[in-house]
Design a protein around this motif. Structure first.
Motif, mmCIF file in Angstrom:
data_model
loop_
_atom_site.group_PDB
_atom_site.id
_atom_site.type_symbol
_atom_site.label_atom_id
_atom_site.label_comp_id
_atom_site.label_asym_id
_atom_site.label_seq_id
_atom_site.Cartn_x
_atom_site.Cartn_y
_atom_site.Cartn_z
ATOM 1 N N PRO A 92 -18.567 -27.995 -7.749
ATOM 2 C CA PRO A 92 -19.923 -27.421 -7.632
ATOM 3 C C PRO A 92 -20.085 -26.518 -6.415
ATOM 4 O O PRO A 92 -20.714 -25.459 -6.492
ATOM 5 C CB PRO A 92 -20.820 -28.663 -7.532
ATOM 6 N N PHE A 93 -19.499 -26.933 -5.281
ATOM 7 C CA PHE A 93 -19.670 -26.171 -4.047
ATOM 8 C C PHE A 93 -18.850 -24.888 -4.064
ATOM 9 O O PHE A 93 -19.292 -23.842 -3.575
ATOM 10 C CB PHE A 93 -19.308 -27.046 -2.843
ATOM 11 N N ALA A 96 -20.759 -22.440 -6.193
ATOM 12 C CA ALA A 96 -21.891 -21.868 -5.453
ATOM 13 C C ALA A 96 -21.401 -20.755 -4.527
ATOM 14 O O ALA A 96 -22.041 -19.697 -4.408
ATOM 15 C CB ALA A 96 -22.608 -22.954 -4.657
ATOM 16 N N ILE A 120 -26.689 -16.977 -10.610
ATOM 17 C CA ILE A 120 -26.088 -17.982 -9.725
ATOM 18 C C ILE A 120 -26.505 -19.384 -10.139
ATOM 19 O O ILE A 120 -25.690 -20.319 -10.150
ATOM 20 C CB ILE A 120 -26.486 -17.707 -8.255
ATOM 21 N N ALA A 121 -27.774 -19.544 -10.520
ATOM 22 C CA ALA A 121 -28.255 -20.852 -10.977
ATOM 23 C C ALA A 121 -27.476 -21.317 -12.203
ATOM 24 O O ALA A 121 -27.101 -22.495 -12.311
ATOM 25 C CB ALA A 121 -29.747 -20.781 -11.293
ATOM 26 N N ILE A 124 -24.070 -22.535 -11.165
ATOM 27 C CA ILE A 124 -24.172 -23.845 -10.523
ATOM 28 C C ILE A 124 -24.355 -24.948 -11.561
ATOM 29 O O ILE A 124 -23.717 -26.006 -11.489
ATOM 30 C CB ILE A 124 -25.325 -23.847 -9.498
ATOM 31 N N ALA A 128 -21.820 -28.107 -12.115
ATOM 32 C CA ALA A 128 -22.323 -29.448 -11.782
ATOM 33 C C ALA A 128 -22.193 -30.419 -12.946
ATOM 34 O O ALA A 128 -22.305 -31.633 -12.752
ATOM 35 C CB ALA A 128 -23.782 -29.362 -11.336
ATOM 36 N N VAL A 168 -27.665 -30.423 -8.330
ATOM 37 C CA VAL A 168 -28.153 -29.105 -8.746
ATOM 38 C C VAL A 168 -29.276 -28.644 -7.820
ATOM 39 O O VAL A 168 -29.286 -27.486 -7.370
ATOM 40 C CB VAL A 168 -28.642 -29.148 -10.211
ATOM 41 N N LEU A 171 -27.818 -27.520 -4.391
ATOM 42 C CA LEU A 171 -27.099 -26.246 -4.428
ATOM 43 C C LEU A 171 -28.029 -25.068 -4.717
ATOM 44 O O LEU A 171 -27.840 -23.977 -4.181
ATOM 45 C CB LEU A 171 -25.978 -26.306 -5.467
ATOM 46 N N LEU A 172 -29.029 -25.283 -5.556
ATOM 47 C CA LEU A 172 -30.020 -24.228 -5.776
ATOM 48 C C LEU A 172 -30.789 -23.951 -4.487
ATOM 49 O O LEU A 172 -31.059 -22.797 -4.144
ATOM 50 C CB LEU A 172 -30.991 -24.615 -6.888
ATOM 51 N N SER A 175 -28.751 -22.020 -2.104
ATOM 52 C CA SER A 175 -28.649 -20.634 -2.574
ATOM 53 C C SER A 175 -29.996 -19.913 -2.554
ATOM 54 O O SER A 175 -30.124 -18.818 -3.097
ATOM 55 C CB SER A 175 -28.088 -20.620 -4.003
ATOM 56 N N GLN A 261 -12.776 -20.255 -10.788
ATOM 57 C CA GLN A 261 -13.092 -21.661 -10.538
ATOM 58 C C GLN A 261 -12.247 -22.594 -11.390
ATOM 59 O O GLN A 261 -11.718 -23.595 -10.903
ATOM 60 C CB GLN A 261 -14.586 -21.880 -10.813
#
Length: 351
Positions: A92-93, A96, A120-121, A124, A128, A168, A171-172, A175, A261
């Motif tokens: 997840p990281f 991001a 980006i969302a 993520i 996740a 989530v 990370l949102l 960001s 990724q």
């Protein structure tokens, strides 16, 4: 023998997704009113047709999860540890970061400025969600340890129930994207907890009638699950059509961080297992689970949180588009490198 492990739908999922893109865009142009009417059929911000399709898509996947397999976890502590580390602390990281790098900087001049946060969302959300049910297929293609695969998937799903929403949201927030907490929690309830309970009750009922009844149900529900996914994609691209027609390279640009990724996380999991001396038949599913995304959940959450026409929904669909060919590439690599892997793992065990 390996080829028979995958259904036609699974083997050619990328082809079906491309066809859905074409059909969806075409329908959106020919019947724009119908697409808007379907999109407006909501209760508490949940689209009813899509909600039903997502349940048909997700429940067969969760039907495969055997929480009884958690008893096997202690037999493969190193492999389980590596997979959890990659799945929950790296993937997840790193996504991001890749989203920030490619979407906000490298490709930003070529993407719609008002959709950057949404793209980006979506990335993520994709990272996740821990893994798709197709890891059972890919594990078989590498002669992976079936008990390890079952126990790892069950453990991931158990963690997902409590970790998906806060991860989530965090990370949102990092960001600088507004977190719709209420919708996020509703999504976890509707698309994780309720389907998981239904699937486990159904699983128990089927197994009470014998393994043959369970196997028959699994065989019959698989195509329904893939079919629901494809129909959801048709609806999504009916909304996204104009944007893609105007900027067709958006899909290619979104694919770059996803591709990096998947390859990075599979290589990391494979290498860490080798360094720790884990057996090859555990390292293979570990690498596949570590890299795979639960794209069905990601698509559902993106639509619920940001809507059909959002960049987030489009980003998760790109994940579906490239998942199968890239994961089959990983399967070929881990199979071809077995000799190299076992020499290194043997050295690690003897050190």
């Amino acid at each position: 023998m390996q080829k028979s492990s995958m259904s036609v739908f699974e083997r050619y999922l990328t082809v079906w997704v491309v066809l859905c893109i074409v059909v969806g865009i075409g329908l959106g142009q020919v019947f724009p009113g119908a697409a808007r009417a379907i999109g407006a059929w909501e209760v508490a911000r949940v689209n009813i047709p899509v909600g039903l399709l997502i349940w048909v898509m997700i429940i067969p996947r969760l039907l495969k999860v055997d929480f009884g397999a958690l008893a096997e976890v202690r037999q493969h502590v190193r492999g389980i540890g590596v997979t959890l580390f990659v799945n929950w602390l790296v993937k997840p990281f790193s996504m991001a970061f890749l989203g920030w790098l490619f979407i906000r900087h490298v490709f930003a001049p070529y993407l719609p400025a008002d959709q950057l946060d949404s793209y980006i969302a979506g990335l993520i959300l994709l990272a996740a969600a821990p893994c798709t049910a197709m890891v059972f297929v890919w594990s078989r293609l590498t002669n992976g340890d079936a008990n390890f695969t079952l126990s790892q998937v069950a453990l991931n799903d158990g963690i997902m129930v409590v970790a998906f929403a806060p991860l989530v949201a965090f990370l949102l927030g990092v960001s600088a994207i507004t977190v719709p907490w209420a919708t996020l929690l509703v999504s976890v309830l509707l698309y994780i907890i309720v389907p998981l309970v239904i699937a486990q009750l159904w699983r128990r009922a089927l197994l009470s009638r014998g393994q043959a009844a369970f196997d028959a149900a699994m065989a019959s529900t698989g195509p329904w699950s893939i079919g629901a996914l494809l129909l959801t994609l048709v609806l999504l691209f009916a909304f996204q059509g104009m944007q893609i027609v105007r900027q067709p390279l958006i899909i290619a640009m979104l694919a770059v961080p996803i591709l990096i990724q998947v390859l990075f996380n599979s290589a990391l999991a494979y290498g860490l297992n080798r360094a720790l001396g884990e057996s090859h038949h555990v390292a293979c599913p570990s690498a596949l689970i570590g890299a795979s995304n639960f794209f069905e959940l990601a698509v559902a959450a993106a639509i619920a949180l940001f809507g059909f026409e959002s960049g987030a929904a489009l980003a998760t669909v790109v994940g579906v588009l490239i998942e199968v060919p890239v994961m089959l590439l990983v399967v070929r690599v881990v199979n071809a490198s077995k000799g190299w892997y076992e020499r290194g793992a043997a050295g690690s065990r003897s050190a």
